[in-house]
Design a protein around this motif. Structure first.
Motif, PDB file in Angstrom:
ATOM      1  N   UNK A  52       0.827  -1.222   0.112  1.00  0.00           N
ATOM      2  CA  UNK A  52       0.131   0.001  -0.058  1.00  0.00           C
ATOM      3  C   UNK A  52       0.873   1.446  -0.248  1.00  0.00           C
ATOM      4  N   UNK A  53       1.910   1.219   0.847  1.00  0.00           N
ATOM      5  CA  UNK A  53       2.906   2.332   0.874  1.00  0.00           C
ATOM      6  C   UNK A  53       3.435   2.618  -0.558  1.00  0.00           C
ATOM      7  N   UNK A  54       3.543   1.530  -1.293  1.00  0.00           N
ATOM      8  CA  UNK A  54       4.578   1.859  -2.526  1.00  0.00           C
ATOM      9  C   UNK A  54       3.375   2.294  -3.635  1.00  0.00           C
ATOM     10  N   UNK A  55       2.241   2.462  -3.321  1.00  0.00           N
ATOM     11  CA  UNK A  55       1.330   2.997  -4.448  1.00  0.00           C
ATOM     12  C   UNK A  55       1.464   4.685  -4.466  1.00  0.00           C
ATOM     13  N   UNK A  56       1.565   4.999  -5.564  1.00  0.00           N
ATOM     14  CA  UNK A  56       1.978   6.670  -5.564  1.00  0.00           C
ATOM     15  C   UNK A  56       0.523   7.183  -5.623  1.00  0.00           C
ATOM     16  N   UNK A  57       0.470   8.399  -5.038  1.00  0.00           N
ATOM     17  CA  UNK A  57      -0.931   9.124  -5.427  1.00  0.00           C
ATOM     18  C   UNK A  57      -2.204   8.721  -4.577  1.00  0.00           C
ATOM     19  N   UNK A  58      -1.804   7.659  -3.322  1.00  0.00           N
ATOM     20  CA  UNK A  58      -2.802   7.311  -2.503  1.00  0.00           C
ATOM     21  C   UNK A  58      -2.558   8.025  -1.065  1.00  0.00           C
ATOM     22  N   UNK A  59      -3.763   8.672  -0.501  1.00  0.00           N
ATOM     23  CA  UNK A  59      -3.529   9.070   0.851  1.00  0.00           C
ATOM     24  C   UNK A  59      -3.781   8.047   1.921  1.00  0.00           C
ATOM     25  N   UNK A  60      -2.961   7.583   2.678  1.00  0.00           N
ATOM     26  CA  UNK A  60      -3.235   6.647   3.599  1.00  0.00           C
ATOM     27  C   UNK A  60      -3.239   6.991   5.033  1.00  0.00           C
ATOM     28  N   UNK A  61      -4.306   6.515   5.763  1.00  0.00           N
ATOM     29  CA  UNK A  61      -4.659   6.749   7.079  1.00  0.00           C
ATOM     30  C   UNK A  61      -4.599   5.366   7.978  1.00  0.00           C
ATOM     31  N   UNK A  62      -3.698   5.498   8.836  1.00  0.00           N
ATOM     32  CA  UNK A  62      -3.604   4.127   9.731  1.00  0.00           C
ATOM     33  C   UNK A  62      -4.081   4.352  10.860  1.00  0.00           C
ATOM     34  N   UNK A  63      -4.457   3.342  12.032  1.00  0.00           N
ATOM     35  CA  UNK A  63      -4.744   3.421  13.155  1.00  0.00           C
ATOM     36  C   UNK A  63      -6.383   3.296  13.179  1.00  0.00           C
ATOM     37  N   UNK A  64      -7.140   3.209  11.710  1.00  0.00           N
ATOM     38  CA  UNK A  64      -8.402   3.309  11.636  1.00  0.00           C
ATOM     39  C   UNK A  64      -8.927   1.793  11.730  1.00  0.00           C
ATOM     40  N   UNK A  65      -9.831   1.483  12.772  1.00  0.00           N
ATOM     41  CA  UNK A  65     -10.340   0.158  13.216  1.00  0.00           C
ATOM     42  C   UNK A  65     -11.889   0.279  13.076  1.00  0.00           C
ATOM     43  N   UNK A  66     -12.379  -0.572  12.192  1.00  0.00           N
ATOM     44  CA  UNK A  66     -13.973  -0.379  12.232  1.00  0.00           C
ATOM     45  C   UNK A  66     -14.658  -0.855  13.581  1.00  0.00           C
ATOM     46  N   UNK A  67     -13.737  -1.506  14.546  1.00  0.00           N
ATOM     47  CA  UNK A  67     -14.492  -1.834  15.909  1.00  0.00           C
ATOM     48  C   UNK A  67     -14.391  -0.717  16.781  1.00  0.00           C
ATOM     49  N   UNK A  68     -13.577   0.386  16.393  1.00  0.00           N
ATOM     50  CA  UNK A  68     -13.093   1.543  17.294  1.00  0.00           C
ATOM     51  C   UNK A  68     -13.816   2.743  16.616  1.00  0.00           C
ATOM     52  N   UNK A  69     -14.936   3.087  17.413  1.00  0.00           N
ATOM     53  CA  UNK A  69     -15.778   4.193  16.705  1.00  0.00           C
ATOM     54  C   UNK A  69     -14.862   5.389  16.963  1.00  0.00           C
ATOM     55  N   UNK A  70     -14.323   5.638  17.884  1.00  0.00           N
ATOM     56  CA  UNK A  70     -13.437   6.873  17.904  1.00  0.00           C
ATOM     57  C   UNK A  70     -12.431   7.030  16.638  1.00  0.00           C
ATOM     58  N   UNK A  71     -11.876   5.984  16.438  1.00  0.00           N
ATOM     59  CA  UNK A  71     -11.040   6.159  15.339  1.00  0.00           C
ATOM     60  C   UNK A  71     -11.667   6.494  14.036  1.00  0.00           C
ATOM     61  N   UNK A  72     -12.823   5.849  13.789  1.00  0.00           N
ATOM     62  CA  UNK A  72     -13.658   6.325  12.629  1.00  0.00           C
ATOM     63  C   UNK A  72     -14.147   7.572  12.645  1.00  0.00           C
ATOM     64  N   UNK A  73     -14.668   8.192  13.693  1.00  0.00           N
ATOM     65  CA  UNK A  73     -14.935   9.474  13.786  1.00  0.00           C
ATOM     66  C   UNK A  73     -13.900  10.524  13.713  1.00  0.00           C
ATOM     67  N   UNK A  74     -12.559  10.145  14.108  1.00  0.00           N
ATOM     68  CA  UNK A  74     -11.536  11.045  13.887  1.00  0.00           C
ATOM     69  C   UNK A  74     -11.299  11.231  12.488  1.00  0.00           C
ATOM     70  N   UNK A  75     -11.380  10.043  11.568  1.00  0.00           N
ATOM     71  CA  UNK A  75     -11.059   9.798  10.431  1.00  0.00           C
ATOM     72  C   UNK A  75     -12.156  10.966   9.533  1.00  0.00           C
TER      73      UNK A  75
END
Length: 234
Positions: A52-75
């Motif tokens: 994924x990191x090797x894909x040029x032109x893609x904005x990557x957000x880590x720490x996003x877990x669908x079981x953690x609502x706070x992480x998704x709301x932050x996104x």
């Protein structure tokens, strides 16, 4: 988090697309193909991958877990209101649960990741979706009650059946907003989650899924569809 700029899409003018679960398997292939054709791809995942990191032109957000609502709301707050035209929910887990070794915790985990997680993620990201946008839920025909002829796989089957119901309800509730929902079976795909077993590879599945979402309309919203276009029984 790494950020860069995508090339504009000649067909969709850089359609802003978020893929949740984009670090491997089908999610990674979706990110690759959509990025190649010029969509503005935003990848979200718990942890990134070298691919994924090797894909040029893609904005990557880590720490996003669908079981953690706070992480998704932050996104959602980071992306901002009406920032997306496409939302793909790909993250999932498959763990064997047989009748003679039933483990409620393993069943519960699959519900959290495969059913409740996608639903709460869609709800958290609703402010980011523009009118006329599309939501794609990757489910499985193993969640079909009518198609179950072999039993077993309690956690996976039950969680995907629940996701199918959530997707159907979402399609009805979001229709007044002009948002359509695809409930999509990717096929039996050779990925890490299936231990390399399957009938098709991730690239073939992703290509077909992208076509289905491109063609998705409000009139077809909420249908349960195989990646080959076949309507599946509930």
């Amino acid at each position: 988090m790494s950020e860069s700029t995508s090339k504009p899409s000649p067909a969709a003018e850089g359609t802003p697309t978020l893929i949740v679960g984009a670090n491997r398997g089908i999610g990674l292939e979706l990110a690759t193909q959509l990025n190649t054709r010029g969509d503005t791809v935003i990848a979200a995942c718990r942890r990134s991958s070298d691919e994924l990191d090797a894909l040029g032109g893609v904005e990557v957000h880590t720490g996003v877990d669908v079981t953690n609502e706070a992480s998704v709301k932050a996104l959602a707050e980071t992306l901002g209101p009406e920032s997306l035209d496409r939302l793909w929910l790909v993250a999932g887990v498959l763990k064997a649960v047989a009748l003679d070794s039933l483990n409620a915790d393993v069943v519960r985990e699959q519900f959290e990741v495969n059913a409740l997680g996608p639903l709460t993620t869609v709800v958290a990201l609703l402010p980011c979706l523009r009118p006329g946008s599309k939501v794609a839920l990757l489910t499985s025909r193993m969640g079909s009650i009518a198609d179950n002829t072999s039993g077993g796989s309690y956690g996976y089957r039950m969680s995907k059946a629940a996701l199918n119901m959530a997707g159907r309800s979402l399609s009805l509730d979001l229709k007044p907003r002009g948002i359509s929902v695809g409930i999509l079976h990717p096929g039996w795909v050779k990925t890490d989650m299936t231990a390399g077993q399957g009938l098709i590879d991730a690239a073939t599945s992703a290509e077909s899924l992208i076509g289905l979402v491109d063609e998705l309309t409000l009139e077809r919203s909420g249908e349960f569809v195989h990646q080959n276009g076949e309507a599946l029984p509930w």
